[in-house]
Design a protein around this motif. Structure first.
Motif, short mmCIF file in Angstrom:
data_model
loop_
_atom_site.label_atom_id
_atom_site.label_comp_id
_atom_site.label_asym_id
_atom_site.label_seq_id
_atom_site.Cartn_x
_atom_site.Cartn_y
_atom_site.Cartn_z
N LEU A 513 0.76 -1.10 0.39
CA LEU A 513 -0.26 -0.83 0.25
C LEU A 513 0.88 1.34 0.07
N PHE A 514 2.85 0.95 0.03
CA PHE A 514 3.52 2.50 0.22
C PHE A 514 4.18 1.98 -1.02
N LEU A 515 4.47 3.27 -1.09
CA LEU A 515 5.71 3.33 -2.56
C LEU A 515 6.62 2.56 -1.74
N ASN A 516 6.79 3.23 -0.08
CA ASN A 516 7.92 2.50 0.48
C ASN A 516 7.88 2.07 2.04
N PRO A 517 7.02 1.55 2.84
CA PRO A 517 7.66 0.98 3.64
C PRO A 517 7.71 1.48 4.62
N LYS A 518 6.93 2.30 5.37
CA LYS A 518 7.62 3.35 7.07
C LYS A 518 7.63 2.44 7.88
N THR A 519 8.59 3.23 8.31
CA THR A 519 9.95 3.40 9.40
C THR A 519 9.23 4.41 11.08
N LEU A 520 8.54 4.37 11.57
CA LEU A 520 7.88 5.52 11.87
C LEU A 520 8.90 5.23 13.47
N THR A 521 9.64 3.93 13.78
CA THR A 521 10.00 4.11 15.24
C THR A 521 10.84 4.41 15.12
N SER A 522 11.79 4.65 13.97
CA SER A 522 13.29 5.19 14.05
C SER A 522 13.34 6.71 13.77
N GLY A 523 11.94 6.98 13.81
CA GLY A 523 11.72 8.57 13.75
C GLY A 523 11.73 9.55 12.52
N SER A 601 12.62 -0.51 -8.74
CA SER A 601 12.07 -0.10 -9.41
C SER A 601 10.32 -0.23 -8.89
N VAL A 602 9.75 0.80 -8.06
CA VAL A 602 8.57 0.34 -7.49
C VAL A 602 7.99 1.49 -7.68
N SER A 603 6.55 1.49 -7.99
CA SER A 603 5.92 2.71 -8.49
C SER A 603 4.28 3.04 -7.73
N LEU A 604 3.88 3.80 -7.70
CA LEU A 604 2.33 3.96 -7.22
C LEU A 604 1.38 4.11 -8.55
N GLN A 605 0.15 2.73 -8.31
CA GLN A 605 0.01 2.84 -10.34
C GLN A 605 -1.73 2.69 -8.99
N ARG A 606 -2.47 3.39 -10.15
CA ARG A 606 -4.12 3.36 -9.59
C ARG A 606 -4.85 2.05 -9.80
N GLU A 607 -5.88 1.48 -8.87
CA GLU A 607 -5.98 0.27 -9.45
C GLU A 607 -7.51 0.55 -10.06
N ARG A 624 -8.12 2.93 -5.44
CA ARG A 624 -6.71 2.62 -4.53
C ARG A 624 -5.22 3.12 -5.14
N LEU A 625 -4.48 4.08 -4.85
CA LEU A 625 -2.87 3.97 -5.33
C LEU A 625 -2.31 2.50 -4.50
N VAL A 626 -2.11 2.00 -6.02
CA VAL A 626 -1.06 0.92 -4.92
C VAL A 626 0.50 0.59 -5.38
N ARG A 627 1.40 -0.07 -4.92
CA ARG A 627 2.30 -0.40 -5.24
C ARG A 627 2.37 -0.95 -6.41
N SER A 628 3.16 -1.08 -7.06
CA SER A 628 3.62 -2.36 -8.53
C SER A 628 4.79 -2.06 -8.09
N VAL A 629 5.81 -3.54 -8.28
CA VAL A 629 6.70 -3.81 -8.39
C VAL A 629 7.65 -4.00 -9.69
N GLU A 696 -1.70 7.29 -1.26
CA GLU A 696 -2.36 9.40 -1.83
C GLU A 696 -2.11 10.33 -1.02
N HIS A 697 -2.86 9.72 0.20
CA HIS A 697 -3.16 10.24 1.26
C HIS A 697 -1.87 10.51 1.91
N ASP A 698 -0.70 10.50 1.97
CA ASP A 698 1.21 10.78 2.34
C ASP A 698 2.12 11.48 2.10
#
Ligand code: 6A9
Length: 789
Positions: A513-523, A601-607, A624-629, A696-698
């Motif tokens: 669901l993310f272009l690059n999955p977040k790492t909130l823990t790292s700050g 090589s990833v991008s967000l694409q509309r489902e 939704r926008l989802v990631r394509s690899v 798209e919201h982030d």
């Protein structure tokens, strides 16, 4: 049966507090043990209010609104960006006994000042002075209503004393912690010596089911049936508190002993600018008070404290001596003042979860005395923010730092985990969307408290007999057993597969669901990491945090005469520059890097959502926008140049003669990569994810904008390498001057232009952006001005 039994035991661990004796005595914040810090502006989430450092404090506060304005009810109470105030914040605040705040609303300015006076057994007295002025000479000075209130939080009771039918002249009350007290609201005057002004009065006396409901109760009670009729002027209807009927299901049906409603009393005064009003709190046990803290006595006290504040500020930071002008010094005082004035005392339960719990559980009640990143948007404690906050506050008052660290460390559970974001109690919870509330026990956050501890140790060693530093040794002694557990928690729960490597747990799970999955823990939330989270990952920033922490652990252990060899050994291994290269140096990027299962090589694409022919499009779910690899991930360096790649330099893990410094300085100074005229951007302009949205919201967050905490670390590291013998010394010293000047000038000029200090700064224009006021780590600008690292 045994399995179930084990599981339920494991499930309890997440909410079981660590058994070591607490750093803080149970009553350490009470009026008896710490009278000078009992009352304070410990409600950073409201524009103006005070409470005591106790779990169920009586709270006092102020709301206001402008009358006869074109817009609808514009009630101000909790700090909201949506109020669009031109500026607000403490201009001076000593964290202890007084503060001066200025609030710029539409067409008028409110100055809110307080002074405390010690006496008696319950934290003494205080007086507020509110001064209202119109901003320009419009023909009609605005008419404003101020509302002063006191609200109990399940303990204590209050009686309202009303004169002339509608003027709440005083409130008398009693609570366990405060004993008896009296709050007096004086009449408005134009100046200290003038007589009373025309004013209309209203009041509200009711009960509230919780502090987070106060604004709403006031709103629901407002009525337009009152008439404002000054002796010379037209009669007009104005808005005021009237009667409030609580929704009937709440109270009546509950048996008396389970009622949770508390007294809430509010005074409204409606008056035209300019005016000044004083409110005083007098403690019943303060029997030999020389005079009342009002009028000229108050003015003198204020003057005295301002003079002391200014002198202490100059003594500590020396900005005038460095040649800063009055505007810059005023800015620096406001930055420090609003961080101190933004300190909160929170109490309540976190909501936490481990893999052994089907549902989130409530953590035990706990207290937290902490600074907050932002009074409007994030008025609560964040673990790694606090280490940065205390770097500044420890220069001003190391006792504040010791107490903050003690509170944080006392929140540790039996595993050694401390929840990263502290959302304690209903009032704090009411500000946070549900999906952000639950804290998971595998999640870390950078152990920046070690940075603050390092500062305390340095103060101690440079002046062991100094009154400010002396309590540090006994403090460390009490802290140490818990600190060991905390360090061990990181060192076991966040390790990587290879020896001496580390990995942040708790990355986003729904990878696609993310272009690059977040790492909130790292700050560093959305800073690009391996595209496919896996156990193979290793994170260079965490490696460096561990190198720093083990070093400080060794110093503290040594200072206390405890075994320190293991910490020293860890520190040596983690700081070994060759080993670091093996784990994290990317020859391709010629920079330090994370490693993991990754593809660029990833991008967000509309489902593509199927809409049957002839059916209206809007009746189908939004695509939704989802990631394509586009290319399969493989184990490799992540090669995202930015803050993460700088960490071995930022935390000074690199030896001064490390040839890597040359590469780092080159990348830092390159405008096509990290350099801007306003500070270092978080991610290289050349990186494919530079300023890319994550969903798209982030919107991009740590993918380009300039953040002051990391810039502070960079300036501090440049100062270090610029003052240490080595081949790159001169380059570091030159960069130091340039970077420091850029950051200080921009944060300052943005403050002048916009009225605020900001969460981040735009890397193209320098504009402040994100939440504001943000006198969390952005206030570290003061230390860069003072060149204290
Ligand atoms: C969102 C919204 C009313 C994000 O400064 C606090 C943290 C930092 O620790 C972190 O490094 N900030 C940084 O990336 C803000 C986090 C806010 C999360 C909660 C809820 C509430 O809106």
């Amino acid at each position: 049966f045994y399995a179930i039994y084990m599981r339920s035991n494991l499930a309890k661990r997440v909410v079981t507090l660590h058994p070591a004796p607490k750093v803080l005595d149970p009553n350490s914040s009470s009026s008896k043990e710490s009278p000078k810090r009992f009352w304070g502006s410990y409600r950073p989430q409201v524009y103006f209010g005070m409470k005591t450092r106790s779990p169920r404090s009586l709270v006092t506060g102020m709301m206001w609104m402008r009358q006869f304005s074109d817009t609808d009810v514009n009630l101000r109470h909790t700090c909201e960006q949506g109020d669009h105030l031109k500026s607000y914040g403490w201009l001076m605040h000593d964290g202890l006994s007084f503060g001066v705040q200025e609030i710029q609303d539409e067409g008028f300015t409110l100055t809110t000042e307080f002074v405390k006076r010690m006496g008696g057994d319950h934290g003494g007295d205080w007086t507020w002075r509110i001064t209202a002025k119109q901003q320009s000479n419009a023909p009609q000075p605005p008419v404003i209503s101020l509302m002063f209130y006191a609200a109990a939080d399940t303990q204590g009771s209050m009686q309202a004393h009303v004169e002339d039918r509608s003027r709440l002249a005083s409130i008398s009350g009693f609570s366990e912690e405060l004993g008896s007290f009296k709050i007096t609201i004086r009449k408005p005057v134009t100046g200290e010596l003038s007589s009373a002004k025309y004013a209309s009065y209203n009041y509200l006396q009711t009960v509230s089911p919780g502090l987070e409901k106060l604004t709403n109760i006031v709103k629901l009670s407002l009525s337009r049936r009152f008439v404002y009729s000054p002796p010379s002027g037209e009669k007009r209807h104005y808005i005021a508190v009237d009667t409030y009927k609580p929704p009937h299901h709440q109270n009546q049906q509950k048996p008396a002993d389970t009622r949770t409603e508390s007294d809430f009393v509010l005074h409204q005064v409606t008056v035209q600018t300019p005016f000044q009003i004083e409110v005083l709190f007098e403690s019943g046990s303060f029997s030999n008070r020389p005079n009342q803290l009002v009028g000229s006595v108050m003015s003198e006290e204020l003057e005295k404290r301002k003079t002391e504040f200014n002198a202490k500020f100059e003594r500590i930071f020396g900005l005038e001596a460095k040649g800063f002008g009055p505007g810059q010094v005023k800015f620096a005082k406001a930055a420090l003042g609003n961080m101190l004035g933004g300190m909160g005392y929170f109490y309540g339960e976190s909501v936490v979860q481990s893999v052994y719990n089907e549902y989130p559980l409530l953590y035990p009640d706990g207290a937290l005395y902490t600074a907050v990143p932002s009074r409007s948007f994030f008025p609560r404690g964040f673990l790694w923010d606090e280490g940065f906050h205390q770097l500044l506050l420890s220069k001003w008052d190391p006792q504040v730092t010791r107490e903050s660290i003690a509170h944080w460390i006392d929140l540790m559970n039996v595993e050694g985990w401390i929840p990263r974001e502290q959302i304690l109690g209903d009032e704090a919870r009411s500000k946070v969307p549900a999906e952000f509330i639950v804290q998971h026990n595998e999640n870390a956050n950078p152990p920046t408290l070690f940075l603050a501890l390092q500062e305390l140790i340095e103060q101690l060693s440079s002046n062991p007999a100094g009154a400010d530093a002396q309590p540090t040794l006994p403090f460390l002694r009490r802290l140490f057993p818990r600190l060991k557990t905390w360090f061990e928690w990181y060192n076991t729960s966040q390790t990587g597969l290879l020896p001496n490597s580390y990995r942040w747990r708790g990355r986003d799970k729904d990878t696609n669901l993310f272009l690059n999955p977040k790492t909130l823990t790292s700050g560093l939330d959305d800073y690009p990491r391996a595209s496919h989270p896996s156990a193979d990952e290793r994170h260079v920033d965490l490696h460096c945090w561990m190198a720093l922490s083990s070093g400080i652990m060794a110093s503290i252990a040594q200072l206390l005469g405890e075994p320190h060899q293991d910490y020293k050994a860890s520190h040596d291994v983690l700081s070994d520059n060759e080993r670091l290269d093996e784990l994290h140096w990317s020859d391709q990027l010629r920079a330090f890097s994370d490693f993991g299962n990754h593809t660029q090589s990833v991008s967000l694409q509309r489902e593509k959502v199927y809409v049957p022919p002839g059916q209206p499009r809007h009746q189908f779910p939004v695509a939704r926008l989802v990631r394509s690899v586009h290319r399969a991930p493989k184990l490799q360096y992540v090669n995202a140049l930015g803050y993460v790649s700088l960490f071995p330099f930022l935390l000074q893990v690199l030896q001064p003669d490390s040839p890597k410094l040359e590469h780092i300085f080159r990348d830092m100074r390159d405008p096509k990569k990290l350099w801007t005229p306003y500070g270092l951007r978080s991610l290289s302009k050349a990186d494919p994810l530079y300023m890319q949205r994550n969903t798209e919201h982030d919107a991009p967050y740590w993918r380009g904008p300039i953040w002051i905490n990391i810039n502070y670390l960079a300036v501090r590291a440049l100062h270090h390498y610029g003052n240490t013998a080595g081949p790159y010394r001169e380059k570091a010293a030159a960069l130091y001057e340039e970077l420091r000047t850029n950051i200080v000038n921009n944060v300052f000029s943005q403050y002048v232009d916009t009225g605020y200090i900001w969460e981040q700064y735009n890397d193209g224009t320098g504009r402040g952006q994100g939440s504001h006021p943000f006198t969390g780590w952005s206030a570290l600008t003061v230390l860069m001005m003072a060149e204290q690292y």
